[in-house]
Design an enzyme around this catalytic site. Structure first.
Site, PDB file in Angstrom:
ATOM      1  CG  HIS A   4       5.327   3.756  -4.940  1.00 52.11           C
ATOM      2  ND1 HIS A   4       6.516   4.364  -5.263  1.00 52.11           N
ATOM      3  CD2 HIS A   4       5.303   3.664  -3.581  1.00 52.11           C
ATOM      4  CE1 HIS A   4       7.196   4.626  -4.145  1.00 52.11           C
ATOM      5  NE2 HIS A   4       6.482   4.214  -3.122  1.00 52.11           N
ATOM      6  CB  SER A  52       6.531   0.780  -0.143  1.00 49.49           C
ATOM      7  OG  SER A  52       7.143   1.493  -1.199  1.00 49.49           O
TER       8      SER A  52
END
Length: 504
Positions: free
Chosen positions: A434, A336
């Site tokens: 997340h 990410s």
């Protein structure tokens, strides 16, 4: 039982509504103009705006006839859509403001029903429940019926998604001061959440054989790592890659949220090996080389679906899909970006300098190394040299500077992800996403994105959020309920170093 002071307070509010209604009627009778209730100053409405709304927004049926009233004609919905699309940006603000103010909830009737509910507290349960149901029905904005009927015509759902995007922009830009705009946004979000519930979504794998229109939109909507050309797109839907999207029957040909996955041997630590590696473009997949699934990009394509949970469900569905295709696969992780880290760091350096704590952020030895590596002018504060360095990407070209800055930036970034909070949750939006899904903040990766965009946003650092499937429900619960972040030893070690060096 509800106390008497509460009853008196509600009754007083009803009297206030009655007096206000009398005053408003008196003002109108006296011919005084220019008085708007709960609204921003009028810029002068488009001719026909009031007539259009009066015609297409039909009154809410009475409680007794709510299930028997005939639906308004489809022409009302079509007329509303066509008129709205003909307006410019400012007129749309006025139109939506007037819609939300004049065709929302009947507050006077609502207050009277609230008093009636209080008065029935000593009555039998059936009576109380009926009054509660009436009160609940009275909370329905008049325009909700129009929105519901718009969704039933061709292209209506897409129109409402775009309409909410406009409403969100109005709220963000404060283009309208009317509080009723937020009620309109809430109503739209509630309706869209029902229509786009996970059970009504279709998981679709995008391949090179998918319709050209879909492929083009996948390319256009990619917000994390821009797709450069058709060859690049072909790579991202080809061997050792997977691309999935949620679609909806009411919006054919429109991917709602898109997830790109790389199938690798190990958990990737840099993005260039994923998005710029073309060696396997025409190769056949070797299942023995596929041990990990790396979620390297997830993009929501519809601004109007903001706040409607889609991305987390997409990841869960894709995990099940990949487990079915590769039963031996055990490693699931994101790779990410860290948007906002560089700008946050610039602010932190400015704050430390202002507070006279510039030397607290780095050790004395590290400050000396920064000064030597940057050839700072004698007398120039080292913190200024570091700020100037971070504001450009030139330092990435120097191995010496990278070596000097790596330990500093890694621990500061770990603190940014783990320690910086907003309302108790992770400040960084990608981290928050997340962690809500139950992932573990697993590993920070140095020089993981050396593109100009990656360096500008996060000093080239990326992070893996690891999905340990047996732990994700527990991790999600402790984060959402107790705001506790599950992190690896590497991340916690870097956080500890930051706290020690920064004297927090």
């Amino acid at each position: 039982m509800i106390s008497n002071p509460v009853i008196w307070a509600v009754r007083s509010s009803v009297r206030c509504w009655r007096h206000r209604a009398v005053f408003k009627a008196a003002v109108q009778a006296s011919g005084v103009s220019g008085c708007r209730w709960y609204s921003a100053p009028d810029r002068g409405s488009v001719p026909g705006m009031e007539a259009i709304l009066a015609r297409v927004v039909v009154p809410l049926p009475s409680y007794e006839t709510r299930d028997k009233a005939p639906p308004p004609p489809e022409s009302n919905s079509v007329e509303f859509i066509n008129f709205y699309k003909s307006l410019d940006k400012d007129d749309k603000v006025d139109f939506l403001t007037k819609l939300s103010e004049d065709y929302g909830v009947d507050h006077k009737n609502l207050s009277e029903l609230a008093v009636k509910l209080l008065d029935t507290q000593l009555r039998d349960l059936a009576t109380i429940l009926q009054v509660e149901d009436r009160l609940r029905y009275s909370l329905t904005p008049c325009y909700k019926q129009l929105l519901s009927h718009i969704s039933r015509i061709e292209g209506g759902v897409k129109f409402l998604v775009d309409l909410r995007a406009d409403v969100l922009e109005i709220i963000a830009s404060k283009a309208s001061e009317s509080p009723h705009i937020r009620d309109l946004n809430g109503t739209l979000k509630s309706l869209l959440s029902e229509w786009f519930s996970v059970g009504l979504l279709r998981l679709e794998r995008i391949t090179w054989q998918s319709p050209c229109e879909i492929l083009q939109k996948i390319s256009q909507y990619e917000a994390v790592h821009p797709i450069r050309n058709w060859t690049d797109l072909k790579r991202r839907v080809g061997p050792y890659r997977r691309c999935y999207a949620f679609t909806h029957a009411a919006m054919p040909g429109e991917p709602l949220v898109v997830l790109h996955v790389a199938l690798t041997e190990d958990i990737s630590d840099n993005i260039q090996s994923i998005v710029r590696e073309f060696a396997t473009l025409d190769s056949e997949e070797d299942v023995n080389k596929i041990n990990s699934a790396i979620f390297y990009s997830i993009s929501s394509t519809q601004a109007g679906l903001q706040g409607v949970e889609l991305g987390n469900y997409l990841i869960k569905r894709v995990v099940r899909e990949l487990q079915s295709e590769f039963p031996h696969m055990a490693q699931f992780s994101s790779l990410s970006p860290i948007p906002g880290f560089s700008s946050w760091l610039q602010g932190l350096l400015s704050q430390y300098r202002k507070e006279g704590r510039g030397l607290d952020l780095l050790s004395e030895q590290e400050w000396r190394e920064v000064e030597r590596a940057t050839d700072s002018t004698p007398g120039t504060p080292a913190v200024d040299s570091l700020r100037k360095l971070i504001s450009t990407s030139e330092w990435m070209r120097s191995e010496r500077l990278c070596s000097v800055l790596e330990p500093v930036l890694m621990r500061v970034c770990a603190w940014y992800l783990y320690g910086e909070k907003r309302r108790g949750y992770a400040l960084n939006p990608v981290a928050n996403f997340h962690l809500q899904n139950g992932a573990t903040m697993w590993r920070l990766n140095w020089r993981a994105d050396t593109s100009p965009r990656g360096v500008a946003n996060s000093c080239g650092i990326m992070v893996n959020y690891r999905y340990f499937l047996s732990d994700t429900p527990t991790n999600s619960a402790v984060y959402l309920q107790n705001k506790v972040i599950t992190a690896s030893e590497q991340v916690l070690g870097l956080v500890s170093q930051f706290q020690k060096n920064s004297k927090l």
